[in-house]
Design an enzyme around this catalytic site. Structure first.
Site, PDB file in Angstrom:
ATOM      1  CG  HIS A 120      -1.776   1.580   1.530  1.00  0.00           C
ATOM      2  ND1 HIS A 120      -2.779   1.689   0.554  1.00  0.00           N
ATOM      3  CD2 HIS A 120      -1.168   2.514   2.173  1.00  0.00           C
ATOM      4  CE1 HIS A 120      -3.285   2.559   1.174  1.00  0.00           C
ATOM      5  NE2 HIS A 120      -2.361   3.540   2.197  1.00  0.00           N
ATOM      6  CD  GLU A 121       2.202   3.711   3.796  1.00  0.00           C
ATOM      7  OE1 GLU A 121       3.020   4.603   2.933  1.00  0.00           O
ATOM      8  OE2 GLU A 121       1.003   3.271   4.415  1.00  0.00           O
TER       9      GLU A 121
END
Length: 452
Positions: A309-310
């Site tokens: 996600h990051e």
């Protein structure tokens, strides 16, 4: 350069077609700042009251009611959120009273005069050594602010966070962190302040461009040296050992061509039980940092999904976009300040009979506050949009196969952190830079339906 920015000298304060003389004697700048601060305070307290009522909902949102861990932790998360809400009411009231008292009692001129007397005692003429006087002022003001905020800071850390099992800080560690922060202010903050003030004096009418350029370079330097020189002063940072987690993160980075150079673990557990993960670095030199609390609380696949996600932010250029917007904001701030730096009425409104550069910038920031609030609100909206995009993109768009792990990882971390689940919609939109968990999971579900 003079030709490019010559138009700046012709700005007289036109607003909605009306010309306003911003330098007219008696312009009520202080009254405007005080009035606006109270309007914002009352509005935000209304939002906080709406949120406080929502925190007493006896049941979690329907979309999360089927999760056993959420049902089990829900009463604890609500109790934690209620405690923080009560603290917020008290801390914000004190801050508003403090701000009002400073303006009504002319606290800024008083502190500036004390800085001048201290300089006089060392046989320096405070009027000739404005930069040194400004540094003394900053030290005195920082010390006063620290003393005023110390009780609430201690209460939040050692009462609220302690009560709910998050505080790992000791009094000794708290004192050591404070001393290190003071050291950094003296070693980095005061020299940088001195350079900025010097550039403003040296730069003439177009100083705003040179100051912006200096701050831009300084920020890049700090982003480079902070992880290796400053953060180790507060946390122990070690390479992630060779194990399954490291292998899977490196495989993920390779699959999406993320230029991963280093993988670190930070001992966040020495201060707090909260979890986090982030990446930093420029160009082909990226590092990923995992909090040890995250590694302890989630499964390997869930951590990889969260890291993915990051990395979605990187792939979608969110970091670059936000950095570019921040530079536009910074340039605009310095440019507008250049229109007020010699505004005698501004200084006189707050009780000054001279026009010190540092004081001018502080006062201008109060005047700039309405714009800053609007920009902050818009940046929150953009940040939430980026969070949805990064989650959807790396859970589904790239077919990495971490959709379910991202869901379970977000739920697990949220419950471990006792994150609030019952949020008032107005409070959430106004304050939150990240969407609440129900909104995140709903967005993932909607993307799942579109893909399948």
């Amino acid at each position: 350069m003079d030709i490019i920015f010559d138009y700046s000298k012709e700005i007289h304060g036109k607003l909605l077609g009306f010309e306003i003389d911003l330098q007219a004697p008696g312009t009520p700048y202080k009254e405007f700042v005080l009035g606006f601060s109270w309007v914002v305070y009352i509005f935000e307290q209304y939002l906080s009251y709406r949120q406080y009522k929502r925190l007493h909902d006896p049941n979690p949102p329907e979309s999360l009611a089927d999760h056993e861990e959420i049902r089990e932790k829900y009463p604890k998360s609500q109790a934690y959120s209620i405690d923080k809400a009560k603290f917020r009411f008290f801390a914000e009231f004190l801050a508003q009273v403090e701000t009002t008292a400073i303006f009504l009692l002319d606290g800024l001129p008083w502190m500036w005069n004390i800085a001048g007397k201290i300089l006089e005692s060392t046989e320096y003429d405070p009027n000739e050594y404005e930069i040194i006087r400004s540094c003394v002022f900053v030290v005195l003001w920082s010390l006063l602010s620290f003393i005023i905020s110390l009780p609430t800071s201690l209460w939040y850390t050692f009462v609220i966070e302690e009560r709910h099992g998050f505080n790992k800080m000791t009094i000794r560690l708290f004192i050591m962190d404070t001393l290190k922060q003071i050291m950094l202010m003296c070693v980095i903050g005061l020299p940088v302040l001195s350079l900025v003030l010097y550039i403003i004096k040296w730069g003439g009418d177009n100083f705003f461009f040179y100051v912006w350029l200096f701050v831009l370079v300084f920020n890049f330097i700090m982003l480079t040296i902070y992880p290796t020189l400053i953060q180790p002063l507060f946390n122990k940072v070690t390479p992630l050992p060779e194990n399954e987690l490291r292998t899977k993160i490196e495989e993920l980075a390779s699959r999406i061509n993320f230029p991963l150079k280093k993988l670190y673990v930070i001992d966040g557990s020495t201060r707090s039980g909260h979890s986090n993960a982030y990446f930093y670095g420029f160009f082909k030199n990226k590092r990923i940092v995992l909090f040890d609390t995250l590694i302890e609380s989630a499964e390997v696949e869930e951590i990889v999904a969260i890291v993915g996600h990051e990395l979605g932010h990187w792939y979608l250029n969110h970091t670059v976009k936000v950095l570019a917007i921040a530079q536009v904001q910074m340039f605009t701030l310095f440019f507008l300040f250049s229109q007020f730096i010699n505004n005698t009425a501004l200084y006189q409104s707050f009780g000054f009979d001279t026009k010190p550069t540092l004081i001018g910038f502080i006062l201008f920031q109060y005047i700039y506050s309405p714009i800053d609030h609007v920009v902050s609100f818009l940046m929150n909206i953009l940040s939430r949009k980026h969070e949805f995009e990064a989650g959807s993109h790396y859970a589904y768009g790239k077919k990495l196969g971490y959709a379910e792990q991202l869901r379970s990882g977000l739920i697990k971390i949220h419950t471990k952190n006792l994150g609030n689940l019952s949020n008032d919609s107005w409070f959430s939109v106004y304050h939150f830079s990240h969407p609440p968990l129900p909104e995140r999971l709903n967005a993932l579900m909607q993307t799942d339906k579109k893909i399948n």
